[in-house]
Design an enzyme around this catalytic site. Structure first.
Site, PDB file in Angstrom:
ATOM      1  CG  ASP A 134       7.133  10.106  -2.206  1.00  0.00           C
ATOM      2  OD1 ASP A 134       6.016  10.475  -1.683  1.00  0.00           O
ATOM      3  OD2 ASP A 134       7.773  10.783  -3.072  1.00  0.00           O
TER       4      ASP A 134
ATOM      5  CG  ASP B  42       3.856  -0.311   4.414  1.00  0.00           C
ATOM      6  OD1 ASP B  42       3.550   0.935   4.350  1.00  0.00           O
ATOM      7  OD2 ASP B  42       3.695  -1.184   3.550  1.00  0.00           O
TER       8      ASP B  42
ATOM      9  N   GLY C 175     -10.254   1.313   7.341  1.00  0.00           N
ATOM     10  CA  GLY C 175      -9.673   0.761   5.919  1.00  0.00           C
ATOM     11  C   GLY C 175     -10.591  -0.350   5.536  1.00  0.00           C
ATOM     12  CE1 TYR C 176      -9.233  -2.165   0.499  1.00  0.00           C
ATOM     13  CE2 TYR C 176      -7.643  -1.361   1.731  1.00  0.00           C
ATOM     14  CZ  TYR C 176      -8.061  -1.524   0.601  1.00  0.00           C
ATOM     15  OH  TYR C 176      -7.745  -0.806  -0.496  1.00  0.00           O
TER      16      TYR C 176
ATOM     17  CG  HIS D  98      -2.799  -7.136  10.286  1.00  0.00           C
ATOM     18  ND1 HIS D  98      -4.065  -6.859  10.800  1.00  0.00           N
ATOM     19  CD2 HIS D  98      -2.617  -6.038   9.794  1.00  0.00           C
ATOM     20  CE1 HIS D  98      -4.868  -5.888  10.491  1.00  0.00           C
ATOM     21  NE2 HIS D  98      -3.639  -5.243  10.036  1.00  0.00           N
TER      22      HIS D  98
HETATM   23  P1  ITT Z   1       0.942   5.818   7.254  1.00  0.00           P
HETATM   24  O1  ITT Z   1       1.871   5.246   6.156  1.00  0.00           O
HETATM   25  O2  ITT Z   1       1.060   7.278   7.426  1.00  0.00           O
HETATM   26  O3  ITT Z   1       0.977   4.961   8.477  1.00  0.00           O
HETATM   27  P2  ITT Z   1      -1.109   4.631   5.326  1.00  0.00           P
HETATM   28  O4  ITT Z   1      -2.683   4.764   5.717  1.00  0.00           O
HETATM   29  O5  ITT Z   1      -0.727   5.471   4.157  1.00  0.00           O
HETATM   30  O6  ITT Z   1      -0.519   5.491   6.784  1.00  0.00           O
HETATM   31  P3  ITT Z   1      -0.264   2.042   4.797  1.00  0.00           P
HETATM   32  O7  ITT Z   1       0.667   2.792   3.492  1.00  0.00           O
HETATM   33  O8  ITT Z   1       0.428   1.155   5.502  1.00  0.00           O
HETATM   34  O9  ITT Z   1      -0.695   3.188   5.880  1.00  0.00           O
HETATM   35  O10 ITT Z   1      -1.456   1.563   3.984  1.00  0.00           O
HETATM   36  C1  ITT Z   1      -2.311   0.433   4.753  1.00  0.00           C
HETATM   37  C2  ITT Z   1      -3.467   0.353   4.434  1.00  0.00           C
HETATM   38  O11 ITT Z   1      -3.954  -0.940   4.317  1.00  0.00           O
HETATM   39  C3  ITT Z   1      -4.225   1.505   5.099  1.00  0.00           C
HETATM   40  O12 ITT Z   1      -4.628   2.640   4.785  1.00  0.00           O
HETATM   41  C4  ITT Z   1      -5.645   0.676   5.355  1.00  0.00           C
HETATM   42  O13 ITT Z   1      -6.599   0.983   4.432  1.00  0.00           O
HETATM   43  C5  ITT Z   1      -5.305  -0.930   5.060  1.00  0.00           C
HETATM   44  N1  ITT Z   1      -5.279  -1.778   6.338  1.00  0.00           N
HETATM   45  C6  ITT Z   1      -3.816  -1.836   7.080  1.00  0.00           C
HETATM   46  N2  ITT Z   1      -4.351  -2.461   8.450  1.00  0.00           N
HETATM   47  C7  ITT Z   1      -5.603  -2.407   8.424  1.00  0.00           C
HETATM   48  C8  ITT Z   1      -6.494  -2.785   9.179  1.00  0.00           C
HETATM   49  O14 ITT Z   1      -5.965  -3.370  10.529  1.00  0.00           O
HETATM   50  N3  ITT Z   1      -7.861  -3.007   9.053  1.00  0.00           N
HETATM   51  C9  ITT Z   1      -8.311  -2.384   8.001  1.00  0.00           C
HETATM   52  N4  ITT Z   1      -7.362  -1.920   6.758  1.00  0.00           N
HETATM   53  C10 ITT Z   1      -6.319  -2.063   7.233  1.00  0.00           C
END
Ligand code: ITT
Length: 199
Positions: A46, A75, A159-160, A186
């Site tokens: 978590d 993260d 993702g985004y 990033h």
């Molecule tokens: P893990 O914790 O297992 O690594 P997660 O997807 O839950 O997987 P995070 O808690 O770090 O990871 O959430 C980050 C979210 O932010 C991720 O699900 C994406 O939607 C977004 N994100 C992060 N980096 C991104 C990127 O390079 N491009 C687009 N969206 C991104």
């Protein structure tokens, strides 16, 4: 003793997000022998911390303890200026249990509209943490600034990515060549700092 990551080290990549895992593998360019968290059946802890750095450390430490290997965790998230930095560390959670990022991107658009926001500036953050089993950990952060666009464009990345245009360009991360994103993201910026610290 200075912390070092030797080339070829077995490293568990503590992520269950396939898009992220792919990018991390591309960015690490065969420097290490990567083992996926899923392959080892590692649980997803978590994310109880309140910062990217805190959650990256938590994930890396949990994976290092569970696997006995050095662990790398990311993260990350999207922060929108006009939404006071939201979704931020809640970026994954805005997509709901089905990890529906079309929904999450729509939510960003709706919140901006509800706020009557004209400022569409936003940034991505990646905190990368490396943890040694039973030992120390190192964490760094990288960021890229840009502007949001609606509707989403492009089906690359994850993702985004389809709503984010990095500063100075006009394609979204969802439209760009993956290697072009990797050269400026990033995540790549965070890795450059990690390299300076550990390699
Ligand atoms: P893990 O914790 O297992 O690594 P997660 O997807 O839950 O997987 P995070 O808690 O770090 O990871 O959430 C980050 C979210 O932010 C991720 O699900 C994406 O939607 C977004 N994100 C992060 N980096 C991104 C990127 O390079 N491009 C687009 N969206 C991104």
């Amino acid at each position: 003793m200075a912390l070092k990551l030797e080339p070829g080290t077995r490293l568990v990549v503590a992520t269950h997000n396939p898009g992220k895992a792919r990018e991390l593998a591309e960015i690490l360019e065969g420097r290490f022998t990567l083992v996926a968290a899923g392959e080892l059946g590692l649980p997803e802890p978590d994310e109880t911390e309140t910062t990217f750095v805190g959650n990256a450390l938590l994930k890396a430490r949990a994976a290092a303890e569970a696997s006995g290997l050095i662990a790398l965790a990311d993260d990350s998230g999207l922060s929108v200026t006009a939404l006071d930095g939201a979704p931020g560390i809640y970026s994954a959670r805005w997509a709901g249990p089905d990890k529906d990022f079309a929904l999450a991107m729509r939510k960003v658009g709706e919140r901006l509209e509800a706020a009557g926001a004209e400022d569409l500036s936003a940034w991505f953050t990646s905190a990368l943490a490396v943890a040694w089993p039973g030992g120390p950990a190192v964490v760094v952060e990288g960021r890229i600034d840009g502007t949001l666009t609606f509707p989403p464009r492009g089906d690359r990345g994850f993702g985004y990515d389809p709503i984010f245009i990095p500063e100075g360009l006009d394609q979204t991360f969802g439209e760009m060549e993956p290697l072009a994103k990797d050269a400026m993201s990033h995540r790549a910026r965070a890795f450059a700092k990690l390299k300076a610290a550990l390699l």
